[in-house]
Design a protein around this motif. Sequence first.
Motif, mmCIF file in Angstrom:
data_model
loop_
_atom_site.group_PDB
_atom_site.id
_atom_site.type_symbol
_atom_site.label_atom_id
_atom_site.label_comp_id
_atom_site.label_asym_id
_atom_site.label_seq_id
_atom_site.Cartn_x
_atom_site.Cartn_y
_atom_site.Cartn_z
ATOM 1 N N ALA A 254 41.508 41.311 41.590
ATOM 2 C CA ALA A 254 40.147 41.319 42.112
ATOM 3 C C ALA A 254 39.197 41.475 40.933
ATOM 4 C CB ALA A 254 39.952 42.452 43.119
ATOM 5 N N VAL A 255 38.051 40.811 41.036
ATOM 6 C CA VAL A 255 37.036 40.846 39.984
ATOM 7 C C VAL A 255 35.801 41.560 40.522
ATOM 8 C CG1 VAL A 255 35.617 39.473 38.420
ATOM 9 C CG2 VAL A 255 37.899 38.651 39.084
ATOM 10 N N TYR A 256 35.322 42.546 39.753
ATOM 11 C CA TYR A 256 34.178 43.350 40.178
ATOM 12 C C TYR A 256 33.061 43.269 39.147
ATOM 13 C CZ TYR A 256 37.596 45.401 43.353
ATOM 14 O OH TYR A 256 38.565 45.592 44.322
ATOM 15 N N PRO A 257 31.818 43.163 39.590
ATOM 16 C CA PRO A 257 30.697 43.140 38.651
ATOM 17 C C PRO A 257 30.363 44.542 38.154
ATOM 18 C CG PRO A 257 29.875 43.014 40.899
ATOM 19 C CD PRO A 257 31.381 43.001 40.997
ATOM 20 N N THR A 258 29.926 44.643 36.909
ATOM 21 C CA THR A 258 29.487 45.929 36.358
ATOM 22 C C THR A 258 28.157 45.729 35.632
ATOM 23 O OG1 THR A 258 30.414 45.807 34.115
ATOM 24 C CG2 THR A 258 31.920 46.432 35.896
ATOM 25 N N LYS A 259 27.523 46.835 35.316
ATOM 26 C CA LYS A 259 26.263 46.818 34.562
ATOM 27 C C LYS A 259 26.509 46.970 33.054
ATOM 28 C CE LYS A 259 23.704 46.672 38.321
ATOM 29 N NZ LYS A 259 22.920 45.464 38.683
ATOM 30 N N TYR A 260 27.782 47.135 32.675
ATOM 31 C CA TYR A 260 28.099 47.366 31.265
ATOM 32 C C TYR A 260 28.077 46.062 30.471
ATOM 33 C CZ TYR A 260 29.763 51.819 33.154
ATOM 34 O OH TYR A 260 29.838 53.029 33.804
ATOM 35 N N ASP A 261 27.877 46.201 29.159
ATOM 36 C CA ASP A 261 27.893 45.035 28.279
ATOM 37 C C ASP A 261 29.313 44.551 28.003
ATOM 38 O OD1 ASP A 261 25.128 45.034 28.074
ATOM 39 O OD2 ASP A 261 25.140 46.382 26.330
ATOM 40 N N SER A 262 30.253 45.496 27.916
ATOM 41 C CA SER A 262 31.649 45.137 27.613
ATOM 42 C C SER A 262 32.463 45.047 28.894
ATOM 43 C CB SER A 262 32.267 46.168 26.665
ATOM 44 O OG SER A 262 32.213 47.462 27.230
ATOM 45 N N ASP A 263 33.439 44.151 28.883
ATOM 46 C CA ASP A 263 34.323 43.957 30.028
ATOM 47 C C ASP A 263 35.622 44.728 29.805
ATOM 48 O OD1 ASP A 263 32.372 42.181 30.879
ATOM 49 O OD2 ASP A 263 33.368 40.458 29.939
ATOM 50 N N TYR A 264 36.258 45.133 30.881
ATOM 51 C CA TYR A 264 37.498 45.907 30.779
ATOM 52 C C TYR A 264 38.335 45.683 32.026
ATOM 53 C CZ TYR A 264 34.647 49.155 33.567
ATOM 54 O OH TYR A 264 33.833 49.713 34.529
ATOM 55 N N GLY A 265 39.545 46.187 32.006
ATOM 56 C CA GLY A 265 40.415 45.972 33.151
ATOM 57 C C GLY A 265 41.427 47.081 33.333
ATOM 58 N N TYR A 266 41.974 47.157 34.538
ATOM 59 C CA TYR A 266 43.021 48.119 34.865
ATOM 60 C C TYR A 266 44.160 47.385 35.553
ATOM 61 C CZ TYR A 266 39.311 51.515 34.055
ATOM 62 O OH TYR A 266 38.294 52.236 33.491
#
Length: 276
Positions: A254-266
Amino acid sequence: MNIIGLGKAGCAIADCFAKYPQYKIHKIDVDIQGEGCYSIKRQRGPEDYERETPDFSNFFGDIEGQTIFVVGGSGNISAMSLRILEQIKDKCEIDVLYIRPDIELLAGSKRLHEKVTYNVFQHYARSGAINRVYLVSNPMVEDTMGSVPVIGYYDAINGFITSAIHMINVFNNSEPVMGSMDAPADSRRICTLGIYDMKEGEEKMFFPLDSIREMRYIYAVSETVLREDGGLHKKIVTQIKGKATEEIKDVSFAVYPTKYDSDYGYLLAYSPMIQE
């Protein structure tokens, strides 16, 4: 969500969860003080802790719903675990977060006790008495972090574990913009989590889980990237298609939007098998 910390390690991680408003904290340890704490009289060994497990009815009160029970396996007080869980399992949906220390540093009775505790929780999960057990190895978390100073070592490790679990909980209660993740198969109750490097497709698990049958990937991506990167959809789909193997049959994301500049994953990994 309820967090129950048992023993030094469990209570330390419960303290990390306390900074988030989504959790109600309960801590059980020897000579502990404060709100939401239950102080246990020091005992000579694991058998004494198990035998002297008190009635926690008043302490837990009307506890219900999703609960994470956090415990480190090498502490003698962990012998109280099953007796505590028996008192709440009919009211709560319980996941156990089992923190495994560096077992090569344990000697004699400590190593034996940890091994017993480690196996008991897995069998307890497989029986369906609890929802799932999430296994976490402190040395593997350290490897994932890359560099951890001596002073504040456990604070850093515990904070890293807690942050990952918290963010996974947040995403599990949010709506993805792409993909979906169904509930894991009921037989796959022995699990771990980890960090997923989206750019490289690299996985860093918090425990060396064997016989994995199911993987779930969480992509946390900047809203700007989601709107502007025309190649991201294809990249993610290609990555996920490459994750299925003869052993790992079920892969979801699943892909979720964030307000952060960098992308990350779990990532989350699930196995039906008792770990050695």
